[in-house]
Write a protein that holds these residues in place. Structure first.
Motif, PDB file in Angstrom:
ATOM      1  N   UNK A  24      -9.661  18.526 -32.417  1.00  0.00           N
ATOM      2  CA  UNK A  24      -8.735  19.277 -31.562  1.00  0.00           C
ATOM      3  C   UNK A  24      -8.247  18.411 -30.403  1.00  0.00           C
ATOM      4  N   UNK A  25      -9.139  17.694 -29.757  1.00  0.00           N
ATOM      5  CA  UNK A  25      -8.754  16.880 -28.604  1.00  0.00           C
ATOM      6  C   UNK A  25      -7.938  15.667 -29.034  1.00  0.00           C
ATOM      7  N   UNK A  26      -8.255  15.103 -30.204  1.00  0.00           N
ATOM      8  CA  UNK A  26      -7.471  13.969 -30.704  1.00  0.00           C
ATOM      9  C   UNK A  26      -6.049  14.400 -31.035  1.00  0.00           C
ATOM     10  N   UNK A  27      -5.883  15.591 -31.605  1.00  0.00           N
ATOM     11  CA  UNK A  27      -4.540  16.086 -31.914  1.00  0.00           C
ATOM     12  C   UNK A  27      -3.697  16.180 -30.658  1.00  0.00           C
ATOM     13  N   UNK A  28      -4.306  16.673 -29.574  1.00  0.00           N
ATOM     14  CA  UNK A  28      -3.594  16.784 -28.311  1.00  0.00           C
ATOM     15  C   UNK A  28      -3.232  15.406 -27.765  1.00  0.00           C
ATOM     16  N   UNK A  29      -4.155  14.461 -27.862  1.00  0.00           N
ATOM     17  CA  UNK A  29      -3.872  13.123 -27.353  1.00  0.00           C
ATOM     18  C   UNK A  29      -2.777  12.441 -28.175  1.00  0.00           C
ATOM     19  N   UNK A  30      -2.808  12.595 -29.481  1.00  0.00           N
ATOM     20  CA  UNK A  30      -1.777  11.994 -30.329  1.00  0.00           C
ATOM     21  C   UNK A  30      -0.393  12.513 -29.956  1.00  0.00           C
ATOM     22  N   UNK A  31      -0.290  13.804 -29.703  1.00  0.00           N
ATOM     23  CA  UNK A  31       1.016  14.377 -29.343  1.00  0.00           C
ATOM     24  C   UNK A  31       1.543  13.775 -28.042  1.00  0.00           C
ATOM     25  N   UNK A  32       0.639  13.469 -27.116  1.00  0.00           N
ATOM     26  CA  UNK A  32       1.056  12.885 -25.848  1.00  0.00           C
ATOM     27  C   UNK A  32       1.762  11.552 -26.048  1.00  0.00           C
ATOM     28  N   UNK A  33       1.387  10.825 -27.119  1.00  0.00           N
ATOM     29  CA  UNK A  33       1.957   9.509 -27.362  1.00  0.00           C
ATOM     30  C   UNK A  33       2.845   9.486 -28.612  1.00  0.00           C
ATOM     31  N   UNK A  34       3.502  10.623 -28.867  1.00  0.00           N
ATOM     32  CA  UNK A  34       4.531  10.748 -29.919  1.00  0.00           C
ATOM     33  C   UNK A  34       3.971  10.619 -31.335  1.00  0.00           C
ATOM     34  N   UNK A  35       2.673  10.817 -31.508  1.00  0.00           N
ATOM     35  CA  UNK A  35       2.059  10.752 -32.836  1.00  0.00           C
ATOM     36  C   UNK A  35       1.570  12.134 -33.240  1.00  0.00           C
ATOM     37  N   UNK A  36       1.316  12.279 -34.536  1.00  0.00           N
ATOM     38  CA  UNK A  36       0.875  13.580 -35.055  1.00  0.00           C
ATOM     39  C   UNK A  36      -0.076  13.348 -36.226  1.00  0.00           C
TER      40      UNK A  36
END
Length: 492
Positions: free
Chosen positions: A320-332
């Motif tokens: 869950x936390x990795x998904x949020x971090x990825x979105x912050x840097x334009x990744x999914x």
């Protein structure tokens, strides 16, 4: 790292662990700090030589290793050094496809010294211009098309020289669980580290991560910010921006890209590693130290990532936390290909008790990883088998190429098939994968028999003759890699 407002958003990173670049292991992670503000000038001699270039890079490497906060202010002269450019040219593939300029390796080499001097001068005075990459598509094992970019020859040379220089800095920063496209590291180093972690650490759950369209989703803005943590030479940063902004040529039309880095260039793997180093590696290192309740192992090869957990709660929170971090840097994270599965020494027993059947499997670097018990003592181990789709895709490619080579002599066909089978065995020849190796060699023999029979004027080639040809030309299906625990014991 920096947040959207440009303020510091960087985790506090611990000091270096015992793991070195020559000691790959899934459970060990090297620490590093982020660059802040000091600088270093490196002076080359007026008559540069290969020794000058290598000794200058060694000084850069030592400085980067000793001071993790150093920002390098003078690097471009290492890149436009004619000796560095010559070494980059000689390191390119001779028969590689030409880019948009149509220039080939051999034609460029006919006036090599003049061409390299001209390229060096253009780089020095800022007149070098990157050309758009020529986009081509290659088939993937699942039937889809993978886009690749073919840079122009001079862009390949400059990128390769730049990577050599930047590696002197970033190889001191990258962490121990990162294996993709790094000097002295290979797919089998990553496979060995994963196998060792699964067998020697308390791993009960595996998170198989897939970043959706990673190479096409890299943010140019964030990438430049990450590079500037270590590189203060604006000329080098602009050089990288030229490659990022050159665009692609597809069907005769130039397409400008606002994000992503085309796969196929020498710089793309390094830029991808830099991006994930700041987005994922440093973050997971801090997460493991601060938030993990149980053990955690990580193996990353470019954007192929496997994380092992002792606790399912850790795995759920991490995802869950990795998904949020990825979105912050334009990744999914790919919602369908990213999977959490029960895997480890207790998975077989626990799933049988719950009536859920055998543990799920996951794929990594060409192998399907399977939970099994040894016949000899009943202990848990990891069975690694060639991915079926990969094996079938390779056989389909052999079949198509055999049809093209149908009228060549038997020795010519045999030499080519020997190279194909030998390369396959060298990669997939891991312990306990013998059945897949035998199957591949047998199927290649059958395809060769069919090809020879079709061109024969006497009908089908007799099997006794075919067996002699197979024995003569196709290498035996043998295991050529030791058990990972044995190999890593030797390395460490």
């Amino acid at each position: 790292m920096m947040n959207e407002a440009g303020k510091s958003d960087r985790p506090v990173v611990p000091g270096k662990s015992p793991n070195k670049a020559g000691r790959p292991a899934a459970e060990e992670m090297e620490g590093s700090g982020l660059a802040k503000g000091s600088s270093l000038e490196q002076n080359a001699s007026r008559t540069p030589s290969r020794n000058d270039a290598s000794s200058a890079l060694e000084r850069v490497r030592q400085a980067a290793k000793q001071d993790k906060t150093m920002r390098f202010t003078a690097l471009l002269h290492h890149i436009y050094n004619p000796e560095m450019l010559r070494a980059a040219y000689l390191g390119l593939k001779r028969e590689a496809a030409a880019g948009v300029d149509g220039e080939t390796w051999r034609h460029y080499g006919e006036a090599l010294e003049e061409n390299l001097q001209d390229l060096s001068h253009r780089l020095k005075r800022g007149a070098y211009r990157a050309k758009p990459v020529r986009r081509v598509f290659i088939p993937k094992a699942d039937g889809r098309q993978r886009p690749l970019g073919v840079p122009a020859l001079e862009d390949k040379i400059v990128q390769r020289a730049a990577v050599e220089v930047l590696n002197a800095i970033y190889e001191t920063d990258f962490l121990g669980f990162s294996y993709g496209f790094r000097p002295g590291r290979s797919q089998h180093n990553a496979l060995d580290a994963l196998y060792t972690g699964l067998l020697t650490r308390k791993v009960n759950w595996v998170l198989d991560l897939d970043i959706k369209g990673f190479f096409d989703a890299i943010s140019h803005e964030w990438l430049v910010k990450f590079i500037e943590h270590r590189i203060a030479d604006r000329r080098v940063v602009r050089l990288i921006q030229k490659w990022l902004n050159a665009g692609v040529l597809e069907d005769g039309k130039r397409i400008r890209v606002e994000e992503g880095t085309p796969q196929g260039g020498s710089a793309s793997p390094l830029l991808a590693n830099i991006y994930l180093h700041y987005v994922f590696d440093l973050w997971v290192q801090a997460w493991r130290r601060k938030q993990a309740q149980g053990e955690l192992i990580v193996v990353r090869f470019a954007d192929d990532i496997v994380v092992g957990f002792q606790s399912e709660d850790d795995a759920d929170r991490f995802r869950a936390e990795l998904s949020e971090r990825m979105r912050k840097f334009s990744l999914e994270l790919h919602p369908e290909k990213t999977r959490l599965l029960e895997f480890g020494p207790f998975a077989i027993r626990n799933r049988q008790r719950r009536g859920e059947g055998k543990p799920e499997t996951f794929d990594f670097l060409g192998f399907t990883h399977i939970c099994v018990k040894k016949r000899s003592n009943g202990r848990f181990t990891v069975l690694r088998q060639t991915i079926r789709k990969r094996l079938q895709a390779k056989l389909n490619a052999v079949k198509a190429e055999l049809q093209r080579r149908m009228h060549l002599s038997i020795p010519e066909q045999g030499k080519w098939l020997a190279a194909v089978v030998r390369g396959h065995i060298r990669y997939y020849g891991v312990p306990m994968n013998q059945p897949a190796l035998y199957l591949f060699r047998y199927r290649v023999g059958r395809l060769w028999h069919r090809t020879l029979s079709r061109r024969s004027q006497n009908g089908r080639v007799r099997w006794d003759r075919m067996r002699r040809l197979v024995a003569r030309w196709l290498p035996p299906a043998v295991v050529c890699h030791p058990y990972p625990l044995r190999r890593m014991g030797v390395i460490t």
